[in-house]
Design a protein around this motif. Sequence first.
Motif, PDB file in Angstrom:
ATOM      1  N   PHE A  78       0.845  -1.201   0.000  1.00  0.00           N
ATOM      2  CA  PHE A  78       0.000   0.000   0.000  1.00  0.00           C
ATOM      3  C   PHE A  78       0.878   1.248   0.000  1.00  0.00           C
ATOM      4  N   ILE A  79       0.437   2.251  -0.763  1.00  0.00           N
ATOM      5  CA  ILE A  79       1.257   3.434  -1.025  1.00  0.00           C
ATOM      6  C   ILE A  79       0.922   4.565  -0.046  1.00  0.00           C
ATOM      7  N   ARG A  80       1.965   5.199   0.471  1.00  0.00           N
ATOM      8  CA  ARG A  80       1.828   6.340   1.393  1.00  0.00           C
ATOM      9  C   ARG A  80       1.140   5.956   2.707  1.00  0.00           C
ATOM     10  N   GLY A  81       1.532   4.832   3.246  1.00  0.00           N
ATOM     11  CA  GLY A  81       1.059   4.423   4.559  1.00  0.00           C
ATOM     12  C   GLY A  81      -0.445   4.208   4.603  1.00  0.00           C
ATOM     13  N   ASN A 131      -7.305   5.172   0.378  1.00  0.00           N
ATOM     14  CA  ASN A 131      -7.511   5.537  -1.033  1.00  0.00           C
ATOM     15  C   ASN A 131      -7.436   4.338  -1.971  1.00  0.00           C
ATOM     16  N   ASN A 132      -7.262   3.147  -1.389  1.00  0.00           N
ATOM     17  CA  ASN A 132      -7.150   1.916  -2.180  1.00  0.00           C
ATOM     18  C   ASN A 132      -6.036   2.016  -3.223  1.00  0.00           C
ATOM     19  N   ASP A 133      -4.917   2.566  -2.800  1.00  0.00           N
ATOM     20  CA  ASP A 133      -3.770   2.778  -3.678  1.00  0.00           C
ATOM     21  C   ASP A 133      -2.720   1.705  -3.358  1.00  0.00           C
ATOM     22  N   PHE A 134      -2.604   0.721  -4.239  1.00  0.00           N
ATOM     23  CA  PHE A 134      -1.730  -0.407  -3.899  1.00  0.00           C
ATOM     24  C   PHE A 134      -1.090  -1.032  -5.128  1.00  0.00           C
ATOM     25  N   VAL A 135      -0.052  -1.836  -4.908  1.00  0.00           N
ATOM     26  CA  VAL A 135       0.565  -2.645  -5.970  1.00  0.00           C
ATOM     27  C   VAL A 135       0.750  -4.069  -5.471  1.00  0.00           C
ATOM     28  N   ASN A 136       0.586  -5.033  -6.378  1.00  0.00           N
ATOM     29  CA  ASN A 136       0.888  -6.417  -6.022  1.00  0.00           C
ATOM     30  C   ASN A 136       2.400  -6.607  -6.098  1.00  0.00           C
ATOM     31  N   MET A 137       2.954  -7.161  -5.045  1.00  0.00           N
ATOM     32  CA  MET A 137       4.403  -7.282  -4.962  1.00  0.00           C
ATOM     33  C   MET A 137       4.819  -8.686  -5.384  1.00  0.00           C
ATOM     34  N   ASP A 138       5.776  -8.770  -6.308  1.00  0.00           N
ATOM     35  CA  ASP A 138       6.383 -10.071  -6.572  1.00  0.00           C
ATOM     36  C   ASP A 138       7.870  -9.990  -6.219  1.00  0.00           C
ATOM     37  N   GLY A 166     -12.363   7.045   8.236  1.00  0.00           N
ATOM     38  CA  GLY A 166     -11.149   6.691   7.512  1.00  0.00           C
ATOM     39  C   GLY A 166     -10.818   5.217   7.707  1.00  0.00           C
ATOM     40  N   ARG A 167     -10.879   4.784   8.934  1.00  0.00           N
ATOM     41  CA  ARG A 167     -10.541   3.383   9.203  1.00  0.00           C
ATOM     42  C   ARG A 167     -11.560   2.429   8.588  1.00  0.00           C
ATOM     43  N   LYS A 168     -12.815   2.874   8.526  1.00  0.00           N
ATOM     44  CA  LYS A 168     -13.856   2.059   7.868  1.00  0.00           C
ATOM     45  C   LYS A 168     -13.502   1.855   6.393  1.00  0.00           C
ATOM     46  N   LYS A 169     -13.143   2.943   5.735  1.00  0.00           N
ATOM     47  CA  LYS A 169     -12.750   2.838   4.332  1.00  0.00           C
ATOM     48  C   LYS A 169     -11.554   1.899   4.171  1.00  0.00           C
ATOM     49  N   ALA A 170     -10.587   2.041   5.054  1.00  0.00           N
ATOM     50  CA  ALA A 170      -9.396   1.192   4.998  1.00  0.00           C
ATOM     51  C   ALA A 170      -9.785  -0.276   5.111  1.00  0.00           C
ATOM     52  N   TYR A 171     -10.651  -0.556   6.072  1.00  0.00           N
ATOM     53  CA  TYR A 171     -11.079  -1.946   6.273  1.00  0.00           C
ATOM     54  C   TYR A 171     -11.804  -2.486   5.047  1.00  0.00           C
ATOM     55  N   ASP A 172     -12.715  -1.665   4.511  1.00  0.00           N
ATOM     56  CA  ASP A 172     -13.463  -2.101   3.329  1.00  0.00           C
ATOM     57  C   ASP A 172     -12.530  -2.405   2.162  1.00  0.00           C
ATOM     58  N   ASN A 173     -11.520  -1.565   1.986  1.00  0.00           N
ATOM     59  CA  ASN A 173     -10.571  -1.809   0.894  1.00  0.00           C
ATOM     60  C   ASN A 173      -9.768  -3.072   1.118  1.00  0.00           C
ATOM     61  N   LEU A 174      -9.362  -3.298   2.359  1.00  0.00           N
ATOM     62  CA  LEU A 174      -8.617  -4.523   2.650  1.00  0.00           C
ATOM     63  C   LEU A 174      -9.473  -5.748   2.322  1.00  0.00           C
ATOM     64  N   LYS A 175     -10.697  -5.717   2.775  1.00  0.00           N
ATOM     65  CA  LYS A 175     -11.625  -6.832   2.494  1.00  0.00           C
ATOM     66  C   LYS A 175     -11.789  -7.043   0.992  1.00  0.00           C
ATOM     67  N   ALA A 176     -12.066  -5.915   0.288  1.00  0.00           N
ATOM     68  CA  ALA A 176     -12.311  -6.001  -1.155  1.00  0.00           C
ATOM     69  C   ALA A 176     -11.119  -6.609  -1.896  1.00  0.00           C
ATOM     70  N   ASN A 177      -9.927  -6.334  -1.378  1.00  0.00           N
ATOM     71  CA  ASN A 177      -8.720  -6.863  -2.023  1.00  0.00           C
ATOM     72  C   ASN A 177      -8.277  -8.201  -1.447  1.00  0.00           C
ATOM     73  N   HIS A 178      -9.096  -8.758  -0.538  1.00  0.00           N
ATOM     74  CA  HIS A 178      -8.787 -10.046   0.088  1.00  0.00           C
ATOM     75  C   HIS A 178      -7.453 -10.027   0.834  1.00  0.00           C
ATOM     76  N   ALA A 228      -2.249   1.456  14.348  1.00  0.00           N
ATOM     77  CA  ALA A 228      -2.412   0.016  14.128  1.00  0.00           C
ATOM     78  C   ALA A 228      -3.151  -0.631  15.289  1.00  0.00           C
ATOM     79  N   SER A 229      -2.859  -0.145  16.482  1.00  0.00           N
ATOM     80  CA  SER A 229      -3.471  -0.712  17.675  1.00  0.00           C
ATOM     81  C   SER A 229      -4.982  -0.482  17.663  1.00  0.00           C
ATOM     82  N   VAL A 230      -5.383   0.751  17.377  1.00  0.00           N
ATOM     83  CA  VAL A 230      -6.813   1.073  17.321  1.00  0.00           C
ATOM     84  C   VAL A 230      -7.494   0.229  16.246  1.00  0.00           C
ATOM     85  N   PHE A 231      -6.890   0.204  15.072  1.00  0.00           N
ATOM     86  CA  PHE A 231      -7.492  -0.492  13.935  1.00  0.00           C
ATOM     87  C   PHE A 231      -7.617  -1.993  14.183  1.00  0.00           C
ATOM     88  N   SER A 232      -6.580  -2.572  14.743  1.00  0.00           N
ATOM     89  CA  SER A 232      -6.580  -4.024  14.924  1.00  0.00           C
ATOM     90  C   SER A 232      -7.643  -4.454  15.939  1.00  0.00           C
TER      91      SER A 232
END
Lengths: 327, 327, 327, 327
Positions: C40-43, C49-56, C84-96, C112-116
């Motif tokens: 994920f880009i920019r922390g 913002n669902n800004d990510f790259v698949n890493m190989d 903000g954290r809701k959006k983050a969670y939804d994006n994580l889910k959507a991207n599996h 991270a503590s709050v989110f987890s």
Amino acid sequence: MNKIKNIGVLTSGGDSPGMNAAIRAVVRAGIYHEVEVTGFIRGYEGLINNDFVNMDRKSVANIIQRGGTILKTARSEAFNTVEGRKKAYDNLKANHVDALVVIGGDGTFRGASVFSKEYDFPIIGLPGTIDNDLEGTDFTIGYDSALNTVVDAVDKIRDTAESHDRLFVVEVMGRDSGLIALRSGIGVGAEAIMIPEANMDVDDILHKLDHSRQDKSSKIIVIAEGDEAGGAFAVAEVLQKKYPQYDTKVSVLGHIQRGGKPTCMDRVLASRFGVAAVEGLLNGERGAMVGQINREIVFTPFDHATKHIDAEKVSSTWLKLIDILSF
Amino acid sequence: MNKIKNIGVLTSGGDSPGMNAAIRAVVRAGIYHEVEVTGFIRGYEGLINNDFVNMDRKSVANIIQRGGTILKTARSEAFNTVEGRKKAYDNLKANHVDALVVIGGDGTFRGASVFSKEYDFPIIGLPGTIDNDLEGTDFTIGYDSALNTVVDAVDKIRDTAESHDRLFVVEVMGRDSGLIALRSGIGVGAEAIMIPEANMDVDDILHKLDHSRQDKSSKIIVIAEGDEAGGAFAVAEVLQKKYPQYDTKVSVLGHIQRGGKPTCMDRVLASRFGVAAVEGLLNGERGAMVGQINREIVFTPFDHATKHIDAEKVSSTWLKLIDILSF
Amino acid sequence: MNKIKNIGVLTSGGDSPGMNAAIRAVVRAGIYHEVEVTGFIRGYEGLINNDFVNMDRKSVANIIQRGGTILKTARSEAFNTVEGRKKAYDNLKANHVDALVVIGGDGTFRGASVFSKEYDFPIIGLPGTIDNDLEGTDFTIGYDSALNTVVDAVDKIRDTAESHDRLFVVEVMGRDSGLIALRSGIGVGAEAIMIPEANMDVDDILHKLDHSRQDKSSKIIVIAEGDEAGGAFAVAEVLQKKYPQYDTKVSVLGHIQRGGKPTCMDRVLASRFGVAAVEGLLNGERGAMVGQINREIVFTPFDHATKHIDAEKVSSTWLKLIDILSF
Amino acid sequence: MNKIKNIGVLTSGGDSPGMNAAIRAVVRAGIYHEVEVTGFIRGYEGLINNDFVNMDRKSVANIIQRGGTILKTARSEAFNTVEGRKKAYDNLKANHVDALVVIGGDGTFRGASVFSKEYDFPIIGLPGTIDNDLEGTDFTIGYDSALNTVVDAVDKIRDTAESHDRLFVVEVMGRDSGLIALRSGIGVGAEAIMIPEANMDVDDILHKLDHSRQDKSSKIIVIAEGDEAGGAFAVAEVLQKKYPQYDTKVSVLGHIQRGGKPTCMDRVLASRFGVAAVEGLLNGERGAMVGQINREIVFTPFDHATKHIDAEKVSSTWLKLIDILSF
């Protein structure tokens, strides 16, 4: 002559620090002058194998400080054949590339010279080699960086030589040219140097050492890899026998001399050459190497650039300097 | 036990970056605690030849950043003889030196151990060696600096290896210990390493390379000089035959690993050890090496410190790490 | 608990040298253990913002030696909000993506503590900060590199200070922690240091300088940016008045401390932490920071890791050391 | 003219890397030509206070790689007075010193010019300044080293700028001359530079930034300390308002630019100049600065050397280069 619309760029032969800065300058200058730039991979092999990437401004972002070459480099046997060059030409045509900038040393330029005449194809060469052994430029891209790598390494060796009262024979690059040995030898405060141009043998070194300060706690001999005396190990063997009071050691610096971040000077030189090459092509220059003589940009025909410089005259001044400084 | 009034300090064996920082700390701590400090030149040779300087605060000014050792170092054959040690003792007595701090590696401490028992003389050892191969300390002075020198050099080699699709076999120091190879191998992102402790042969390397990414444009093997496989050149020969698609090259880093400015970590370690050695002597410690284990200062008897560490256990974790990272 | 199949990785907060080595290790360890890795880009901004790259494996080739972070980093205000954290969670889910590795400092771990807890989401933290101010690890990634950058810079300043008989006040990073000032101060042979933990004022410095050698040709004071005394310039003003014989100068090292190639130690630490984080997640660790204490890997719950360390106790030993060494 | 038998050497003004290499060359060349060499401490202050050391070959051993100056340097008010110069002359006479080599910048040479005329005393100047702002030489000793220090520092800043999408305003040395800013700006790939010679204001920078790539993740502006626009902080404030999308930061590199090991180029230049100065004196040169133009040694009268160069013409070529490269 038709207007040039697409310039190919490649790096060939041994890599040198600053090649990336040169690629960046070619790409940025091309785009500035509204010309497309195509990067060929692994030198002339990329032309023959049609292996290329379209370069945009972003493709060369943040590379000015990187060693090596993002376009990779190779020596191409195939480009020495008529068939290989035919393939290269066909690929250039097919990709609408109508001029080339080739970054490399004398081998690179000899190939470029043949090709440019064979197909009447506009090519400008950029001197990218750590050896600084080309006519037509005071400095090649990578020479200053290699010198500083050598100096940094020998400074480290001096630390341990001083602590142990040792004599070190340090072999640096320069198969046909002793320029790296000459300049770095002065830079590290070497007691003596051996270079191919000077026709020195081990007896000369022995003579010099006999006449240098006998109270020195360490002695450093810098030797070019191409020197006739037979390599650092052979020299060290003779010296060890003659000077048993010193513990004689050999250090072959090797490939670290080709890598690393380019110095400011090499970045500036490469930047200037890259822009000059593109603007030269657009102004009708071809079949020549871009260089810098007395701080001015000059173009030297390939056939003249690849004649090896007469280092004899140059080196006598510098060898005298070493004699004085190590006195 | 009489109060110690004059501490001798010397460096012995192979030099390592940070020895000067250690000397400085011994001198400054001595003066702080109102003890004179005498510096002996060229290790135990200085004791035997009565070659020494009186150290004041200024004599160690501005040396914390310097590689090598201002007291010079040597390996002393004479100190291995009864007569040599007798001379050393007589000189110490004559100069009213009543304790010693010796900075070096296992050979240094074995000599110190014999001498301290023979003459009931207070000696504290400081671990100064790039090899990090001593029991009784997590880190020796110079190890971190040597690692960074290796990493800097191999970063340069990686530049040229990437540009040319080359496989490099890089030989680093470590005659009996593969720790430098192990850590630097991780630090440079090596594809594989060969160390004496792991009983690997070239087939193991071949096996690893077969299972690593085949699309890599360069591969780096880090090999400890003491590895049984027969040296970097022999390994390279086998690899060149097996992987003709790579242009295989050898780089022997050699003596640059001993020199150069010490890193911050080595300066801090040396400073701490130097002060601890003096304060230890004043508190009655003797016949022991000062070290740092889990960030605490500890004293380990010479005979225990010089037992070579069992790297087997340590290295398996790290070798596994390299397998994962180069996967 | 379901098996983890896709691990997200991000860098957050201030960047530190070695973050790229950590990203590389997370990616390589993931692939080794047959887990996908998403960058994920920019922390946390990248999550929102669902800004990510698949890493190989190739996406992290040749980055171990690079400063900065290829995933970029930012401080995210939005992640401090429920939305903000809701959006983050939804994006994580959507991207599996079913677990996260976050690389950063205390701010990163508080998020991270709050989110987890909020979403019962598995997260492991990697300590990536130059400040070394976290509980649960002896060293953070970037601390050793920053120390060496400071030491290199102050070595240069020492050259000019010595030549001109100058007193330099050098301000280094460390808003809440004086650890960089403390260690680098020893490393450069500073005459005195000022750190937030020690409640020192300028009078203490004056007192120390009065009692240090008056014949020194240069003096260097290292001061942490967060020190209460009011910044390097204010301190310098007082010192200039008190010691008119020295030409007092200020140097604020600033952002160069965050960049540059990571040291060997930081590369090894980052590599080890990255592998441990992935293997920890696969073994059920979560809501914790991975660290190294006494050379062993340990996991510390986020809420404990972010408690600032009590430097008081640590620093008194080191401040004493500086007093002795600059005596 | 009597034969010169004893040459005094001193360093004056701001120090620069390579001054030690120059001192070494003067001493070694003196001894080679059978002339005594006397080193005066703290520039012209040493002449006035009769503070000197006799230099032998060993006194300059192992200093070629050291920053700063072993003879120390200062600016001397007293030497601007008739009385001061009288004392200096009397001391030179008393010590039988019959010629001087002064290493420094334009202030140094102005003093030398007055003194040499007043007492008809043979003096040769060596250009030792990082600013490269003297007529009569293509390069001054220290310029190349300072450039590389700047480039190394800004490379580090680029790492963190890239990671955070930041705009950095970096202030470099050069009170009256923008040459350091100009060359280092090209070397670091700056998006724009501001120099005193170019009469640029912040609007010019804004204009340039508006026309450079908007997708860049970082931007670096290099500004010479002497630029009229009001310093890096003032420029940064304007830029921050105009480009709120970038987090604008300032870095003032300061005194690190004067220190550090000299580069190979500065060592070679200093070595050559030192020998040429001594040989020049013996051949009757006086009242002049030794320099290198188009690789040849030239002597330029002090009054001409200290005229500031017209950078206008030079800089337009280079500013154009930056425009193209940052396009």
